[in-house]
Design an enzyme around this catalytic site. Sequence first.
Site, short mmCIF file in Angstrom:
data_model
loop_
_atom_site.label_atom_id
_atom_site.label_comp_id
_atom_site.label_asym_id
_atom_site.label_seq_id
_atom_site.Cartn_x
_atom_site.Cartn_y
_atom_site.Cartn_z
N TRP A 1 -11.67 5.03 -6.04
CA TRP A 1 -10.21 5.21 -6.14
C TRP A 1 -9.99 6.19 -7.26
O TRP A 1 -10.14 5.83 -8.39
CB TRP A 1 -9.49 3.88 -6.41
N GLU B 1 -3.79 -5.44 -0.82
CA GLU B 1 -3.25 -6.22 -1.95
C GLU B 1 -1.89 -6.81 -1.61
O GLU B 1 -0.98 -6.84 -2.44
CB GLU B 1 -3.16 -5.35 -3.21
C1 GCB Z 1 -4.75 -0.73 -6.50
C2 GCB Z 1 -3.88 -0.21 -5.40
C3 GCB Z 1 -3.72 1.29 -5.47
C4 GCB Z 1 -3.46 1.70 -6.91
C5 GCB Z 1 -4.67 1.31 -7.73
C6 GCB Z 1 -4.53 1.67 -9.21
O1 GCB Z 1 -5.33 -1.76 -6.41
O2 GCB Z 1 -4.31 -0.59 -4.13
O3 GCB Z 1 -2.67 1.66 -4.63
O4 GCB Z 1 -3.19 3.04 -7.04
O5 GCB Z 1 -4.87 -0.06 -7.65
O6 GCB Z 1 -4.89 2.76 -9.60
O7 GCB Z 1 -4.03 0.82 -9.96
#
Ligand code: GCB
Length: 750
Positions: free
Chosen positions: A515, A380
């Site tokens: 994530w 990003e």
């Molecule tokens: C993203 C980032 C990551 C964040 C995540 C979030 O796109 O790459 O580092 O922690 O979103 O949880 O917002």
Amino acid sequence: MRQITSINADWIFIKENISADNAMTANGDKVNIPHTWNNLDGQDGGGDYIRDKFWYRKELNIEIKENKKYFIEFEGVSCIANVYVNNTHVGEHIGGFSTFRFDITNQLKNGQNTILVQADNTVNQKTYPQVADFTFFGGIYRNVNIIEVADTHFDLEYCGAPGIQVTPVLNENGTCDINVKSFVSNIVNNLTVKYSIYDAENNLVLEDTPSNMTETNLTMENPHLWNGIEDPYLYRAVATLYLNDVAIDEVSANFGVRSFEVDPNKGFILNGKPYSLRGVSRHQDREDMGWALTTKEHDEDMELIREVGANTIRLAHYQHDQYFYDLCDKYGMVVWAEIPFISVFMNTEEAKQDTLNQMKELIVQNYNHPSICFWGVSNEITMKGDKDEALIENLNAVNDLAHSLDKTRKTTVANLCILDPASPAATYPDIIAYNHYFGWYMGELTQNEDWIDDYHRRFPDRCLGISEYGAEGILKWHSDDPKVKDYSEEYHALYHEHMAKIFDERPFLWATYVWNMFDFAADNRDEGGVQGRNNKGLITYDRKIKKDAFYIYQAYWATKPMVHICGRRYVNRAHEATTVKVYSNLNSVTLLVNGEEFKTLEGNKIFIFENVPLALGENTISVKAGDLTDEIKLNRIEEATDEYVLKDTAAGGNVENWIDITTGNMLEFPEGYFSIKDTFGNIFENEAAKEVALKALEELNENAEGIPMTEEMLDMASTMTLMSILNFMGIKCDNPQVAKLNEQLNKIQK
Ligand code: GCB
């Protein structure tokens, strides 16, 4: 032979930003390495953890031997280290995640010595990361060693590299060519290097003492392949250095024999067979410990990742501990390794050099790991725009460097969701991936598959992966009717049910990464009633609780039979009859209520039992699936309470996304009329609204500090609200042009 001695024990930590001279005598606290000074303030919210330059001092008693050299080795100091031995500065290392060493032979003396290290995690413009959604814990947070070697030895000074480089290439006829190089320092006469290859049972399988001592090319007739989680078979290459036929030094590296390809339609292919990469991302922190982990925590993390059934890990957003890459080799995880070239581009020569150094160190230090298949160049990085030529040049320079250092792996990128697919910042590496949060920060859940299918149709020759996707799930919050941004465990699970399914149906995606595997510290956050934490993990920050969403992945990925009843933390329910959801990879599940059989359902992964009767007070809900059982306790109460509902969403909830610093409070959003809270998709369906929005954007593009919007991007971002788009453009909602745009939209009826 070299002697490696840990010097982790008994350091003095001086929490003062003082001169090296003063640090030589200042008082401090006794600590052991690994250590960080941010283990508590880095996780408690407020974005106010201490970023400073502090000192570590150690008295080292050593017996110096003649004709030996001495190196000090650090496996990770965040983020800049300055090292002194007996008051002499021996070196500076910039970059918080890699191994580095200094030759301290000339400074060491027999007997008592003082080692002094300044660790620096201050805000600066020279090393990444500086802006990112995680805490940058300061300190000497990985091991420190003293290495004693012969005067002539395998190199210790080239970028923290191990001194041996193994390149196995699997041939089509099944044989394997193995090139092994070693790097010798202080070359003298009468040196030889013997290369030996051992199998996993420690049998010697190949051996050579080439006349050209620096490298050998061996052929293995019938190699046992490193085959992912099913069979992660490892060989070991050993290089032994002889002087006049006496062994004086030795280095070794595990390696694996495997081939891989990435195909736009077939996805990832391991050893000639399609092998869908489905897995998780991992950060290197832990509750109350920050980054100062020991092998115990690394082992536990790996066990949990294995348990969920993942076959790939994105080790985000920086180089992880060598020990963890070793675990990935051992357990067959395919790894995406990356550098923290993240969020906001720093246009300084030092910062550019830093990206190149970090990539060089990442690659040369990790070259031998069979688990690693991808080098991630950036994440990003276009948050403030993709038009800066210096950015594109920097991305290409790092990408080219990766190719020049390693011909055997692919480079990749984690693109910002709305990055123009035509942007050179989106397409520079071999294979690409996007971070997507439809169904959390923006849009609807189903827009994930819409976006993916659309992209795949429009760019059929590109290898596409999903580098991140996720939603917040906080164990205090529960709901019968889960909705986006309610932070409930149930929405978190629902979100991942959807994602697991759509990825299962799309094998062309070369990899997908949840994530995140674990909640992690992000001291700037104040979300869902929790301070200082990103709660998107499948498991809590302390690793103690697996959220329900963990089990939906287990149902999809793990081969071992499993059954899990959801909702165990949603204990008090004012329901005469409730719904019970069960995840299993078996196809028949029987539910029992207080020991009585209630119903058997046949199905696939998700089993929903409706109208499960609850008696007042405690009820035992259990399931049977094959030989497996699971049980939860539910408590029927007389009257519903709101104990499980996050009330004050203003205090942290409902953020548009983590860089959304605007509030939009002064603007109006009347029912039935358009506003900047509408999505582009909706606005584009109404001619008048479309005209107003496009005209305003054209004007706003001119003074956008962030990403200017092209038509192509708007098309791809049709599920985002105008407000989020303005945010990405770096335009605040208190900008008068935005107020005017909103007012104009407010006049147009839906
Ligand atoms: C993203 C980032 C990551 C964040 C995540 C979030 O796109 O790459 O580092 O922690 O979103 O949880 O917002």
